[in-house]
Scaffold this active site. Structure first.
Site, PDB file in Angstrom:
ATOM      1  N   HIS A 146     -18.287  16.756  14.117  1.00  0.00           N
ATOM      2  CA  HIS A 146     -16.968  16.429  14.647  1.00  0.00           C
ATOM      3  C   HIS A 146     -16.714  14.921  14.626  1.00  0.00           C
ATOM      4  O   HIS A 146     -17.604  14.114  14.881  1.00  0.00           O
ATOM      5  CB  HIS A 146     -16.833  16.946  16.083  1.00  0.00           C
ATOM      6  CG  HIS A 146     -17.806  16.327  17.033  1.00  0.00           C
ATOM      7  ND1 HIS A 146     -17.589  15.117  17.656  1.00  0.00           N
ATOM      8  CD2 HIS A 146     -19.014  16.743  17.473  1.00  0.00           C
ATOM      9  CE1 HIS A 146     -18.594  14.811  18.436  1.00  0.00           C
ATOM     10  NE2 HIS A 146     -19.498  15.780  18.349  1.00  0.00           N
ATOM     11  N   HIS A 155     -20.899  11.768  -2.083  1.00  0.00           N
ATOM     12  CA  HIS A 155     -21.509  13.062  -2.387  1.00  0.00           C
ATOM     13  C   HIS A 155     -22.490  13.368  -1.261  1.00  0.00           C
ATOM     14  O   HIS A 155     -23.474  12.655  -1.073  1.00  0.00           O
ATOM     15  CB  HIS A 155     -22.222  13.010  -3.733  1.00  0.00           C
ATOM     16  CG  HIS A 155     -22.783  14.331  -4.184  1.00  0.00           C
ATOM     17  ND1 HIS A 155     -23.118  14.575  -5.492  1.00  0.00           N
ATOM     18  CD2 HIS A 155     -23.080  15.478  -3.510  1.00  0.00           C
ATOM     19  CE1 HIS A 155     -23.580  15.812  -5.610  1.00  0.00           C
ATOM     20  NE2 HIS A 155     -23.571  16.369  -4.404  1.00  0.00           N
TER      21      HIS A 155
END
Length: 220
Positions: A146, A155
């Protein structure tokens, strides 16, 4: 443009005919997208047939006055190359839409934001309040905690996990099964090695490995 019944099907191509392009083709197909063909910079791949689709040529096709390409997926694993091609496309042919590829078997919070040209593979979890930049790859079964921010052209590899409120700079690679603890900041264009556990902030353009992660060299 192809008309199917009352629907208009976009002319979609994949840039990248290697292994990554094939993975993205599979996901796009399961999303119900109809891919017309592939493009690739390697002349050795031109005119090959991949999953019944032709490799038509290189990026020059994108910038041709006669190009019919409407939508593109830039399926290139190298973060630098993916950024370069994206920027060139935005400068030379702004009419082409960069598509997001999001596997049906993911959990993406409706309270997160996702940029353009993002590829999200099976098993990925993105929690509420997270921001995913442009051209990002979120590989199989990684998780974004979160309130985290993943910069453009990053990546996040297979099985890597970012805790809550993590900040990842542009172009950084988080290796296989690496873990970044909550609140940690990692700079731009760095590499975090496979299996590393990042417990404290990491600057730009370095390689860090181990448990806990330690910087072993700079990236010039």
């Amino acid at each position: 443009m192809v008309i199917k019944g009352n629907e208009i099907e976009k002319s979609i191509y994949i840039f990248g005919a290697g292994g990554w392009g094939r993975v993205i083709f599979d996901i796009a197909s399961r999303m119900g997208l109809s891919i017309i063909g592939f493009l690739d910079q390697d002349p050795n791949s031109w005119n090959q047939i991949i999953f019944g689709k032709s490799v038509l040529g290189n990026e020059n096709i994108l910038f041709s006055n006669t190009s019919s390409i409407q939508s593109l997926i830039i399926a290139i694993g190298d973060n630098n190359r993916r950024k370069k091609i994206t920027i060139e496309l935005q400068q030379r042919n702004k009419q082409i839409e960069l598509l997001n590829i999001i596997d049906p078997f993911t959990m993406v919070s409706t309270f997160s934001s996702i940029g353009l040209g993002v590829m999200i593979l099976p098993g990925v979890t993105i929690q509420a309040g997270s921001n995913i930049g442009n051209g990002v790859i979120l590989n199989n079964a990684c998780s974004i905690g979160h309130g985290s921010n993943v910069g453009d052209f990053c990546h996040i590899s297979h099985g890597a996990h970012l805790g809550g409120e993590v900040q990842i700079g542009e172009g950084t690679l988080i290796g296989l099964n690496a873990t970044v603890l909550p609140g940690v900041k990692i700079g731009a264009w760095s590499i975090i090695g496979a299996g590393a556990v990042v417990t404290s902030d990491i600057p730009d353009r370095v390689v860090a490995v181990g448990v806990p992660a330690r910087i072993i060299r700079e990236i010039k």
